[in-house]
Design an enzyme around this catalytic site. Structure first.
Site, PDB file in Angstrom:
ATOM      1  N   CYS A  33     -15.505  -9.432  -1.708  1.00 21.61           N
ATOM      2  CA  CYS A  33     -14.935 -10.678  -2.220  1.00 21.61           C
ATOM      3  C   CYS A  33     -13.894 -10.370  -3.285  1.00 21.61           C
ATOM      4  O   CYS A  33     -13.719  -9.227  -3.714  1.00 21.61           O
ATOM      5  CB  CYS A  33     -16.025 -11.577  -2.797  1.00 21.61           C
ATOM      6  N   ASP A 437      26.134 -13.639  -1.756  1.00 23.44           N
ATOM      7  CA  ASP A 437      27.243 -12.700  -1.893  1.00 23.44           C
ATOM      8  C   ASP A 437      28.097 -12.840  -0.630  1.00 23.44           C
ATOM      9  O   ASP A 437      27.651 -13.427   0.368  1.00 23.44           O
ATOM     10  CB  ASP A 437      26.688 -11.283  -2.030  1.00 23.44           C
TER      11      ASP A 437
END
Length: 718
Positions: A33, A437
């Site tokens: 867990c 860009d």
């Protein structure tokens, strides 16, 4: 750190990175867990210079530290002292053996449950008087003889995990399960010894059977849900042909390939290392780029591990070892996309931390409540407490985020994207501004010759022959349109162009305007080459970096939901032309790297959530500052390192696909989290109230985890 001698030496599995840090990945056994993961991370990250990340879904520990390799042994000894068992990732058979053992336990418990039903049905449908006390006791003893060995063997996965945890001063989810099974068995044996009625042997065996099925299914799903990077390991395996200095050829394992070797790839053979082609050929790049069309490579071109030679035999000079190859980098990138700092992960960790003490307190309250307030007998009260121990489950909470992340990561990989940051999907969902860009991002980054006007075939042949004699990018753009053999006697003048002397004594040139003695070049922003023959007017060839074929469509679609901005270091006139062509209203040209970073910083300071897409050295700082960032696989290493996502497919289709996957992933995470919380909120009170039997509790606990995993698996399908 402790000075005790480490129990195991992991030095042989340590990889030293380019920055001098050491990296080690291990399988963690005994972890079930998010609470276990939290304890391991907390223990290791307490040491200076150590970065530990645990992936609950894959049960993997990624450990990075500075300094001596041997220091890792001491660190990992700390983990083993906590009761966890570690093994190198390369020992993949460990997981398969674990699944086989679970199957054996399921078979034993299932066989026992089937046989116990024979006695149980007789006990259920016959009264005490009609059966007789002696017969009933005999059936109980037969049931005990079947059940108790079954509990010892089939319960071992839970008992061993719980014992390891308790022995090292911690708890996990298997502690309450082990307590519940042990209590139910002990009560049943006590009742049998005293000839009483409350024997639950059939319930204990069936409980183990159902719990083991849930554990097995959970383990199988975890194994299948692992990152697609594990599949890439298959690309790195096999043997390769090496040409020795003597000219002889020999086969060596792929792991033995090192830089400087000469690799020979026959037709149809997979290339197993990054290198430089020594002769021309054709390769299938689909495993690397996703492109279905074959690619022609010439001598001097780069070839990558994972490509397949589909043409003539190819000789390759190996430039990188396997761990430093593109495939190795891809695996490393994907392994970094592990359970991280996502908000829901932190919540699940906190809940899991309190799980064991809270569930035992609730079980005790249930037992005392039924015994003192409800007036129930000892045995029914104990069964209600056992049911509470079984039905509570933190696993669903712990799985909600990592399984969704792994499924999303696998889906993105199949779409040509590598997810590097664990919480990138969470940040992507908040994006409202996308900054692009230009060169290599919106455009292809490759020069293409503009169609020239009124050139006869003879002139084309002369230009192509000169261009074929040069490795200049613009010359290659010419030969891409007009393939040719190099002109005999051509000489390349550094920085100027190529020249040959014709039979009539006149020169023939291809190069810059100055090389062709041109003084009145048109005043535009085009890249150019000039061709001419001495004594004749020169001819101008122009070149453009065209936008990707899908750029206009993708930008149009993105603008419906996001603000789109173009930041380019190119000349303003060029940036303006591309922006106009793609329909981007907000653009900036001649933006240097520092200004790019500052502009992104200003956007974020203004409260915007920015996705930056870039590929160059000048984009690295902006990519790091953005809320989340993307970079193409053709980008410089520094840009890829700064980006949260690296995409391989050409064009811009990866951008909307990533945003859509991020939104869907976060929606599924929220759904899974809500399901997990709702299960525990509803199931625990019902169990405390006595409305749930231990068998139903076992089924419910397993189904809660599988429900969360099943919800996340929807990401895999589309």
């Amino acid at each position: 750190m402790t000075n005790a001698l480490p129990a195991t030496d992991y030095s042989a599995y340590v990889r030293t990175n380019a920055d001098g840090t050491n990296h080690l990945r291990l399988i963690v056994a005994g972890m079930h867990c998010a609470g276990c993961a939290f304890k391991i991370e907390k223990k290791l990250n307490a040491y200076p210079g150590v970065e530990a990340r645990v992936n609950v879904t894959e049960k993997r520990l990624s450990l990075v530290w500075s300094g001596d390799k041997a220091a890792g042994n001491t660190l990992l000894d700390e983990v083993e002292t906590m009761g966890f068992q570690l093994s190198p990732v390369k020992q993949s058979g460990t997981e398969d053996e674990g699944l086989k053992h679970l199957l054996r336990c399921i078979a034993v418990s299932g066989f026992a449950s089937g046989n116990l039903m024979v006695f149980s049905m007789a006990l259920w449908f016959s009264g005490r008087d009609s059966m007789g006390a002696a017969t009933r006791d005999l059936m109980h003893w037969y049931s005990a003889l079947i059940t108790l060995p079954t509990v010892i063997y089939a319960g071992m996965p839970f008992f061993k995990s719980a014992w390891h945890a308790l022995r090292h001063g911690r708890t996990n989810m298997d502690v309450p399960i082990s307590v519940a099974v042990t209590l139910a068995s002990a009560v049943s044996l006590y009742e049998t010894v005293h000839s009483s009625e409350h024997a639950y042997f059939d319930s204990v065996a069936m409980l183990l059977f159902l719990l083991l099925i849930g554990r097995y299914l959970d383990a199988r799903v975890r194994l299948q849900a692992k990152s697609a990077a594990s599949d890439l390991l298959q690309v790195m395996q096999g043997t390769a042909s090496i040409i020795e200095d003597s000219g002889h050829m020999r086969r060596v394992p792929s792991k033995a390939l090192i830089p400087g070797m000469r690799l020979h790839a026959a037709k149809g053979e997979k290339i197993l290392a990054d290198g430089t082609a020594l002769n021309a050929g054709d390769v299938d790049t689909s495993a690397i780029t996703g492109e279905t069309m074959p690619r022609h490579v010439c001598a001097g071109d780069a070839v990558l591990a994972g490509m397949v030679n589909i043409g003539t035999p190819l000789d390759i000079r190996i430039d990188k070892s396997q761990q430093d190859s593109l495939i190795g980098d891809i695996i490393a990138l994907m392994q970094r996309a592990e359970q991280g700092g996502a908000a829901y992960v932190r919540i699940a960790d906190r809940i899991a931390r309190w799980y064991t003490p809270v569930v035992h307190i609730l079980a005790l309250i249930t037992f005392m409540g039924w015994l003192w307030i409800g007036g129930a007998a000892f045995q029914p009260a104990l069964m209600c407490a056992v049911t509470v121990l079984i039905i509570t489950c933190p696993c669903a909470l712990g799985l909600a985020v990592p399984v969704a992340q792994v499924m999303a990561g696998g889906r993105l990989f199949r779409g040509g994207m590598l997810l590097k940051s664990a919480d990138a999907l969470e940040r992507l969902e908040k994006v409202d501004t996308i900054v692009f860009d230009k060169t290599g991002t919106l455009t292809t980054g490759q020069m293409v010759m503009d169609p020239p006007d009124h050139i006869d075939d003879e002139t084309k042949a002369q230009i192509a022959a000169l261009a074929a004699a040069s490795a200049h990018p613009l010359a290659r753009a010419v030969t891409a349109v007009w393939p040719s053999k190099p002109a005999a006697g051509a000489a390349e003048m550094d920085g100027r162009g190529i020249e040959i002397t014709r039979e009539d004594g006149h020169w023939c040139r291809l190069g810059s305007a100055a090389f062709l003695l041109v003084t009145d070049s048109p005043p535009d922003d085009k890249l150019e080459l000039w061709f001419g023959v001495q004594g004749l007017p020169p001819l101008r060839l122009t070149f453009s970096d065209h936008p990707h074929a899908d750029a206009a469509r993708v930008i149009r679609d993105l603008r419906r939901e996001y603000r789109v901005v173009l930041l380019s270091g190119d000349r303003p006139a060029v940036a303006a032309a591309v922006a106009a062509q793609l329909g981007i209203d907000e653009w900036y040209g001649a933006v240097d790297p520092l200004r790019k970073h500052d502009m992104i910083d200003a956007e974020i300071s203004a409260g915007r959530h920015v996705l930056m897409v870039g590929d160059g050295l000048n984009d690295a700082a902006a990519l790091s500052r953005a809320t989340v960032s993307m970079s193409p696989s053709s980008a410089l290493d520094i840009a890829q390192n700064a980006a949260d996502v690296v995409y391989q497919r050409k064009g811009l289709s990866s951008v909307p696909a990533l945003l859509q996957t991020a939104r869907r992933t976060q929606a599924i995470v929220r759904q899974s989290f809500a399901l997990a919380l709702a299960y525990n909120v509803i199931a625990v009170p019902l169990a405390m109230a006595g409305f749930v039997t231990p068998l139903v509790a076992a089924v419910s606990m397993s189904l809660s985890s599988l429900l969360v995993v099943g919800n996340a698996l929807r990401l895999k399908g589309g």
